[in-house]
Design an enzyme around this catalytic site. Sequence first.
Site, PDB file in Angstrom:
ATOM      1  N   GLN A 115       0.870  -1.100   0.050  1.00  0.00           N
ATOM      2  CA  GLN A 115      -0.114   0.068   0.085  1.00  0.00           C
ATOM      3  C   GLN A 115       1.027   1.173   0.019  1.00  0.00           C
ATOM      4  O   GLN A 115       1.709   1.330   0.830  1.00  0.00           O
ATOM      5  CB  GLN A 115      -1.073  -0.053   1.278  1.00  0.00           C
ATOM      6  CG  GLN A 115      -2.054   1.030   0.907  1.00  0.00           C
ATOM      7  CD  GLN A 115      -2.739   1.649   2.314  1.00  0.00           C
ATOM      8  OE1 GLN A 115      -2.379   1.919   3.247  1.00  0.00           O
ATOM      9  NE2 GLN A 115      -4.045   1.601   2.115  1.00  0.00           N
ATOM     10  N   TYR A 146      -5.604  10.941   3.859  1.00  0.00           N
ATOM     11  CA  TYR A 146      -4.163  11.325   3.320  1.00  0.00           C
ATOM     12  C   TYR A 146      -4.203  12.153   2.090  1.00  0.00           C
ATOM     13  O   TYR A 146      -5.199  12.360   1.670  1.00  0.00           O
ATOM     14  CB  TYR A 146      -3.088   9.981   3.172  1.00  0.00           C
ATOM     15  CG  TYR A 146      -3.155   9.148   4.656  1.00  0.00           C
ATOM     16  CD1 TYR A 146      -2.342  10.007   5.705  1.00  0.00           C
ATOM     17  CD2 TYR A 146      -3.717   8.128   4.877  1.00  0.00           C
ATOM     18  CE1 TYR A 146      -2.568   9.424   7.047  1.00  0.00           C
ATOM     19  CE2 TYR A 146      -4.046   7.904   6.327  1.00  0.00           C
ATOM     20  CZ  TYR A 146      -3.339   8.365   7.247  1.00  0.00           C
ATOM     21  OH  TYR A 146      -3.123   7.866   8.549  1.00  0.00           O
ATOM     22  N   GLY A 188      -9.340  -5.948   9.265  1.00  0.00           N
ATOM     23  CA  GLY A 188      -8.014  -5.266   9.827  1.00  0.00           C
ATOM     24  C   GLY A 188      -7.768  -5.859  11.242  1.00  0.00           C
ATOM     25  O   GLY A 188      -6.843  -6.880  11.427  1.00  0.00           O
ATOM     26  N   ARG A 233      -7.882   2.121  -2.710  1.00  0.00           N
ATOM     27  CA  ARG A 233      -8.578   2.281  -1.727  1.00  0.00           C
ATOM     28  C   ARG A 233      -9.099   3.644  -1.510  1.00  0.00           C
ATOM     29  O   ARG A 233      -8.420   4.578  -1.332  1.00  0.00           O
ATOM     30  CB  ARG A 233      -7.685   1.765  -0.386  1.00  0.00           C
ATOM     31  CG  ARG A 233      -8.642   1.610   0.860  1.00  0.00           C
ATOM     32  CD  ARG A 233      -7.812   1.267   1.927  1.00  0.00           C
ATOM     33  NE  ARG A 233      -8.603  -0.123   2.691  1.00  0.00           N
ATOM     34  CZ  ARG A 233      -8.399  -0.234   4.015  1.00  0.00           C
ATOM     35  NH1 ARG A 233      -7.574   0.653   4.631  1.00  0.00           N
ATOM     36  NH2 ARG A 233      -9.135  -1.051   4.480  1.00  0.00           N
TER      37      ARG A 233
HETATM   38  C1  LIG Z   1      -3.486  -0.347  13.926  1.00  0.00           C
HETATM   39  C2  LIG Z   1      -4.051   0.076  12.669  1.00  0.00           C
HETATM   40  C3  LIG Z   1      -3.536   0.630  11.619  1.00  0.00           C
HETATM   41  C4  LIG Z   1      -4.303   0.822  10.408  1.00  0.00           C
HETATM   42  N1  LIG Z   1      -3.275   1.374   9.385  1.00  0.00           N
HETATM   43  C5  LIG Z   1      -3.915   1.486   8.061  1.00  0.00           C
HETATM   44  C6  LIG Z   1      -2.979   1.795   6.805  1.00  0.00           C
HETATM   45  O1  LIG Z   1      -1.759   1.976   7.031  1.00  0.00           O
HETATM   46  N2  LIG Z   1      -3.679   2.150   5.748  1.00  0.00           N
HETATM   47  C7  LIG Z   1      -5.132   2.036   5.655  1.00  0.00           C
HETATM   48  O2  LIG Z   1      -5.724   2.087   4.597  1.00  0.00           O
HETATM   49  N3  LIG Z   1      -5.915   1.515   6.723  1.00  0.00           N
HETATM   50  C8  LIG Z   1      -5.211   1.422   7.807  1.00  0.00           C
HETATM   51  N4  LIG Z   1      -6.186   1.150   8.971  1.00  0.00           N
HETATM   52  C9  LIG Z   1      -7.675   0.935   8.835  1.00  0.00           C
HETATM   53  C10 LIG Z   1      -7.904  -0.492   8.514  1.00  0.00           C
HETATM   54  O3  LIG Z   1      -7.243  -1.020   7.208  1.00  0.00           O
HETATM   55  C11 LIG Z   1      -9.412  -0.850   8.326  1.00  0.00           C
HETATM   56  O4  LIG Z   1      -9.967  -0.002   7.504  1.00  0.00           O
HETATM   57  C12 LIG Z   1      -9.884  -0.732   9.745  1.00  0.00           C
HETATM   58  O5  LIG Z   1      -9.370  -1.491  10.865  1.00  0.00           O
HETATM   59  C13 LIG Z   1     -11.369  -1.468   9.610  1.00  0.00           C
HETATM   60  O6  LIG Z   1     -11.416  -2.454   9.409  1.00  0.00           O
HETATM   61  P1  LIG Z   1     -11.626  -3.893  10.530  1.00  0.00           P
HETATM   62  O7  LIG Z   1     -13.031  -3.439  11.285  1.00  0.00           O
HETATM   63  O8  LIG Z   1     -11.739  -5.016   9.968  1.00  0.00           O
HETATM   64  O9  LIG Z   1     -10.633  -3.560  11.788  1.00  0.00           O
HETATM   65  C14 LIG Z   1      -5.541   0.774  10.208  1.00  0.00           C
HETATM   66  C15 LIG Z   1      -6.526   0.144  11.269  1.00  0.00           C
HETATM   67  C16 LIG Z   1      -5.778   0.020  12.403  1.00  0.00           C
HETATM   68  C17 LIG Z   1      -6.277  -0.765  13.514  1.00  0.00           C
END
Ligand SMILES: Cc1cc2nc3c(=O)[nH]c(=O)nc-3n(C[C@H](O)[C@H](O)[C@H](O)COP(=O)(O)O)c2cc1C
Length: 347
Positions: free
Chosen positions: A98, A178, A302, A222
């Site tokens: 990414q 971003y 995530g 994304r």
């Molecule tokens: C610790 C952490 C770091 C994350 N870093 C990114 C990232 O680098 N890029 C991104 O697009 N989303 C990032 N996210 C968002 C996740 O990709 C995801 O959209 C979010 O956790 C919701 O999905 P989930 O309910 O399955 O956790 C991050 C989320 C968490 C918890």
Amino acid sequence: MSHLFASTRIGRMQLPNRAIMAPMTRTRASRDGIQTPLAATYYTQRAGAGLIITEAIAVSRQGHGYPMIPGLWTNAQQESWVPVFDAVHKAGGRIAAQLFHTGRSGHSSVFGELVAPSPIAIRTGEARDVNFQSVPFETPRELTTQEIPGIARDFGLAARRAIDAGADAVEIHAANSYLIDEFLRSATNRRTDVYGQDRTRFLREVVEAVTKEIGADRTGVRFSPMSPWNDMSDENPLETYRRAAEAIRGVAFMHLVEAGGAATITPALSQAFGGPVIVNGGYDFAHAEAALVAGAAAVAFGVPYLANPDLLERFRRNAPLNTPDPGSFYGGSERGYTDYPALELVA
Ligand SMILES: Cc1cc2nc3c(=O)[nH]c(=O)nc-3n(C[C@H](O)[C@H](O)[C@H](O)COP(=O)(O)O)c2cc1C
């Protein structure tokens, strides 16, 4: 029959299942953006996913606004990813890098300059400075019309480096506040030049630069159309993202973060895009199955993947999930990174 365990094709990749590991920043790289060997262990533990999407990687020094995140603009950074991609492949997995530019969401102490489409600071929450301390967000400098195409080129060059290091694909991070997202949404793009008259223009330039380097069949994008995080909003998310989805037609996949109620516009955006759609945000096994029945190509997890290296196996056996530890999401080393137990280690 379960849909999550069925294979599917996304661009150049044949996925053995439809569970994607969502991109997650873990801020464990070196200060100069070098990935650590421990990342190979972390990602390899999760190689059972249909596709892993890496943590966000900065495409340039200017876009490296968070402390301890990896970068992909130097040879040393590129080389640090080779053992990671290699280990995932040896474990039978697939992995996409990414790529992002932190825009106004970073802090100037990390890299020297904060830039954005318009000079509007984030009003909620706090930035992290180079020492990981919470500090107020700063007002970014407005990018000049002339310097914007160079940033799109940075995405192309970083994509080339990702593929040369062994990644299977690249995800362009146009979500979560971003730089690309800041160009897309009306709250952060008040420009009057061509990049404001057409808020999808920068996105299109980035997609062109990346697909020219690595091919549309290895490129995904994304979006997070309604996520309010980092003070983001848009006057008309449906229209803005319909245009954005149309602008990326032909790439391998569109990845939608459905935070903020965006699941309501997923069908319209999927139609506008016309290719495979990955959905994400709060999914468990049952909801994932329903989304796949409704037409999603795959579902990204995530936090469930962060805390469960063998997430798919747990879904398959209907086994309980590990409890995530938010205190170790960002920064640190093994704890909360590579030490979440797999099922056979759970008593
Ligand atoms: C610790 C952490 C770091 C994350 N870093 C990114 C990232 O680098 N890029 C991104 O697009 N989303 C990032 N996210 C968002 C996740 O990709 C995801 O959209 C979010 O956790 C919701 O999905 P989930 O309910 O399955 O956790 C991050 C989320 C968490 C918890």
